[in-house]
Design a protein around this motif. Structure first.
Motif, PDB file in Angstrom:
ATOM      1  N   ALA A 103      32.356 136.618  38.723  1.00  0.00           N
ATOM      2  CA  ALA A 103      32.094 138.017  39.085  1.00  0.00           C
ATOM      3  C   ALA A 103      31.670 138.153  40.542  1.00  0.00           C
ATOM      4  O   ALA A 103      31.458 139.259  41.023  1.00  0.00           O
ATOM      5  CB  ALA A 103      31.015 138.592  38.174  1.00  0.00           C
ATOM      6  N   GLY A 145      44.620 145.819  36.354  1.00  0.00           N
ATOM      7  CA  GLY A 145      43.419 145.516  37.129  1.00  0.00           C
ATOM      8  C   GLY A 145      43.404 146.281  38.443  1.00  0.00           C
ATOM      9  O   GLY A 145      44.460 146.551  39.015  1.00  0.00           O
ATOM     10  N   ILE A 178      40.835 147.121  42.235  1.00  0.00           N
ATOM     11  CA  ILE A 178      39.673 146.871  43.084  1.00  0.00           C
ATOM     12  C   ILE A 178      39.166 148.231  43.564  1.00  0.00           C
ATOM     13  O   ILE A 178      39.974 149.112  43.866  1.00  0.00           O
ATOM     14  CB  ILE A 178      40.087 145.990  44.290  1.00  0.00           C
ATOM     15  N   ARG A 204      38.241 147.299  36.284  1.00  0.00           N
ATOM     16  CA  ARG A 204      37.756 147.125  37.643  1.00  0.00           C
ATOM     17  C   ARG A 204      37.401 145.663  37.886  1.00  0.00           C
ATOM     18  O   ARG A 204      36.717 145.049  37.071  1.00  0.00           O
ATOM     19  CB  ARG A 204      36.528 148.008  37.861  1.00  0.00           C
ATOM     20  N   GLU A 205      37.863 145.118  38.982  1.00  0.00           N
ATOM     21  CA  GLU A 205      37.601 143.715  39.292  1.00  0.00           C
ATOM     22  C   GLU A 205      36.787 143.581  40.574  1.00  0.00           C
ATOM     23  O   GLU A 205      36.701 144.518  41.374  1.00  0.00           O
ATOM     24  CB  GLU A 205      38.924 142.950  39.433  1.00  0.00           C
ATOM     25  N   THR A 206      36.195 142.393  40.763  1.00  0.00           N
ATOM     26  CA  THR A 206      35.320 142.193  41.920  1.00  0.00           C
ATOM     27  C   THR A 206      35.996 141.442  43.054  1.00  0.00           C
ATOM     28  O   THR A 206      35.477 141.423  44.157  1.00  0.00           O
ATOM     29  CB  THR A 206      34.070 141.382  41.502  1.00  0.00           C
ATOM     30  N   ASN A 251      40.273 137.210  41.373  1.00  0.00           N
ATOM     31  CA  ASN A 251      40.237 137.515  39.937  1.00  0.00           C
ATOM     32  C   ASN A 251      41.488 138.261  39.499  1.00  0.00           C
ATOM     33  O   ASN A 251      42.025 138.028  38.423  1.00  0.00           O
ATOM     34  CB  ASN A 251      39.012 138.374  39.599  1.00  0.00           C
ATOM     35  N   ILE A 252      41.923 139.197  40.350  1.00  0.00           N
ATOM     36  CA  ILE A 252      43.127 139.963  40.032  1.00  0.00           C
ATOM     37  C   ILE A 252      44.301 139.001  39.809  1.00  0.00           C
ATOM     38  O   ILE A 252      45.003 139.075  38.795  1.00  0.00           O
ATOM     39  CB  ILE A 252      43.459 140.946  41.194  1.00  0.00           C
ATOM     40  N   ARG A 304      43.910 136.768  36.625  1.00  0.00           N
ATOM     41  CA  ARG A 304      44.083 137.474  35.347  1.00  0.00           C
ATOM     42  C   ARG A 304      45.530 137.898  35.150  1.00  0.00           C
ATOM     43  O   ARG A 304      45.975 138.080  34.013  1.00  0.00           O
ATOM     44  CB  ARG A 304      43.137 138.681  35.280  1.00  0.00           C
TER      45      ARG A 304
END
Lengths: 195, 409
Positions: free
Chosen positions: A59, B25, B27, B55-57, B61-62, B65
């Motif tokens: 995260a 996803g 941002i 919503r991603e950080t 991550n995008i 995933r």
């Protein structure tokens, strides 16, 4: 077989979780574990520490800072890859589900890294479970307090005893197919509105 | 990777009155707008789709995933679609970019002290003038024996990074020697600038304006002007999704088309800003978002906003044809920048990935294809014209080190 020569860097803003992970790694024989809990000038500090394996909270927006290490240009001292093996989907899934990302210096063999990843995933999952249980315990405590207050309100307004007040709440909850705490909340809210 | 058949089994269907569910996803940036509008104003539902926006950080991550099949599609940095296909040091993520979400929206914000180093930097829409000023500032700092300036982008495979590098090189500065280029996640930009960790950052809306509002940043340049009318974010889609569920993809493009038309109508700007301002979307003041959407850029705290034409475009037609239609030349341009700056070395593989990611085939099958363009070029501000027919020649003419052949000084 645990490869104790590997240098492991743990980047996590959550000090409790990273301490739990460090302890787990040390217990397994990995002596060279460094923790970073700040993202200040992250890349420079990673180069200074020069780890073989980096474990990072999924995260954390700073994951994008680490992406620079994938480049092949001369800016990057040791090219880094995420995970060991493209085909090892199970390992990747388990990490992402546990909320952790792992970066490994290019060329490290899978067998050397797997025990570290397994340990990390299990500790992250254990931490998540503990947090959830703690949250649940907090909610239950708050619910109990709410029900006590609702009982008190009913005892006063209806002139009934404690057991009867509780029975009244329970009956209403059952009739309306709601949780006891929800009914208690509406009693408290109503009392605030009309009281 | 996870098989599409497995995903089909677990994917909930027909739960929302027969709507087909897509997980996408994003941002928190102004240019996630088409996805949010498509979901919240019913354009997706009208096409039989229910959009789950997650919503991603981080862009990392995008991408991960997408690889794992957690997302069918995502809000993606335009060069990332090419980089992901190449799997540069990383997992190969077979994605395509069948829809361009927007052009523009990025700005270079610098610390108040760097801004104050020179009275007149040049116009906010004039990369040549601001670049020439920066070159003088860099030279003066070097002469005084000071540390080189540190400039940040948001990801190594972003338009931000490519804009900065092209602009610096055009000004006669070596991006790998005369300045330090780093990555700072936008939420940390204000802190990094306050602490003197970075002197400037090229970031997407609303972050530069938030740095100005915080009193920390000053906007120097609308960096969309460096390589005008090129994709900024794209809809990145798993290739297997595009192949196996063409109807769902076509429906999504139609929904995004209607969302884009709604967004581009100035009458809807205030409502759009309210939609985006919600904490679960961008989480920034509606007033700042409205300015970004209108191209009104406030360079310093309390200063009157300067209107930048075509600051941020979501829909319609630009100098290079329909904004939302992928052009292979744009993908090739992104690949060429990655090659030029040593992020990858294999020209053939990079250009092949670019052609595959930026194919207009799906767009042209869903919408009436535009009349064939007379030419297929990317035209950066310094005249370093890039022709889809000769990407190799452009690379040969633009080696990484340009310190001795400054174009504008």
């Amino acid at each position: 077989m645990v490869d104790v020569t590997l240098k492991i860097l743990v980047i996590d803003e959550n000090p409790v979780r990273s301490a739990i992970l460090e302890e787990g790694l040390r217990d397994s024989g990995y002596a060279d574990v460094v923790r970073l809990d700040t993202t200040h000038e992250l890349l420079r500090r990673i180069y200074q520490i020069d780890p073989d394996v980096i474990l990072m909270d999924l995260a954390d927006p700073s994951r994008d800072v680490l992406e620079q290490m994938f480049q092949v240009s001369r800016m990057v001292k040791r090219p880094v890859a995420m995970f060991v093996d493209q085909s090892d989907t199970a390992m990747i899934e388990a990490s992402v589900d546990a909320g952790v990302s792992a970066y490994i210096v290019d060329g490290l063999r899978k067998e050397r890294v797997k025990p570290i990843l397994d340990m990390t995933v299990s500790r992250f999952n254990a931490f998540e479970r503990l947090s959830r249980e703690l949250d649940q315990a907090r909610t239950e405590l708050a619910d109990r307090k709410l029900i006590e207050r609702a009982k008190g309100i009913l005892m006063k307004s209806r002139g009934v005893g404690e057991d009867e007040a509780y029975a009244l709440l329970r009956k209403t909850a059952m009739n309306e197919k709601k949780k006891l705490a929800e009914i208690a909340q509406s009693v408290v809210t109503a009392a605030q509105l009309f009281g | 990777m996870v098989s599409e058949a497995t995903l089909d089994l677990v994917r909930p269907r027909a739960a929302d009155h027969g709507l087909e569910r897509l997980r996408i996803g994003f941002i928190p940036l102004v240019d996630c707008a088409p996805l949010v509008v498509a979901r919240d104003l019913g354009f997706a539902a009208a096409e039989g789709l229910a959009l789950d926006l997650v919503r991603e950080t981080s862009w990392a991550n995008i991408r991960d995933r997408i690889v794992l099949g957690h997302f069918d599609a995502a809000h993606m940095l335009a060069p990332m679609a090419v980089a992901a296909r190449l799997g540069l040091g990383h997992l190969v993520a077979p994605v395509v970019a069948p829809w361009i979400l927007n052009h523009g929206g990025n700005s270079l914000a610098v610390s108040a002290s760097l801004r104050a180093a020179v009275d007149d930097w040049g116009g906010v829409e004039d990369p040549a003038a601001v670049g020439a000023t920066l070159k003088r500032v860099v030279a003066a700092r070097a002469a005084r024996g000071e540390e080189p300036l540190t400039l940040a982008s948001v990801h190594p495979f972003s338009c931000h990074e490519q804009q900065l590098r092209h602009w610096l090189a055009a000004a006669g500065l070596d991006p790998d020697a005369d300045v330090r280029l780093v990555v700072v996640p936008p939420p940390y930009m204000v802190d990094a600038m306050t602490g003197g960790v970075v002197d400037g950052a090229c970031v997407g809306s609303p972050w530069p304006s938030l740095a100005v509002e915080a009193g920390v940043g000053r906007i120097l340049l609308a960096t969309g002007a460096i390589v005008p009318a090129t994709p900024e974010k794209v809809l990145g889609v798993r290739e297997t999704f595009a192949e196996r569920r063409p109807e769902a993809l076509a429906a999504l493009l139609r929904a995004l088309d209607r969302a884009g038309a709604w967004i581009e109508d100035p009458a809807n700007r205030a409502a759009l800003a309210e939609l985006l301002a919600r904490p679960e979307i961008v989480g920034a003041p509606a007033e700042v978002l409205t300015r970004a959407l209108s191209g009104d850029v406030r360079l310093a705290p309390g200063a009157p906003a300067i209107h930048v034409a075509d600051f941020l475009r979501f829909h319609g037609t630009g100098p290079n044809g329909p904004i939302n239609r992928p052009r292979r030349v744009d993908g090739l341009w992104f690949a060429a920048q990655m090659l030029r700056w040593g992020q990858t070395r294999d020209r053939e593989a990079a250009f092949a990935a670019a052609r595959a990611a930026y194919s207009p085939a799906v767009f042209d099958a869903v919408f009436a294809p535009p009349p064939p363009a007379a030419e297929s070029v990317v035209a950066p501000f310094d005249g370093a014209r890039f022709d889809a027919a000769a990407p190799e020649a452009w690379l040969d003419a633009h080696p990484p080190m340009r310190r001795d052949e400054g174009a504008t000084v």
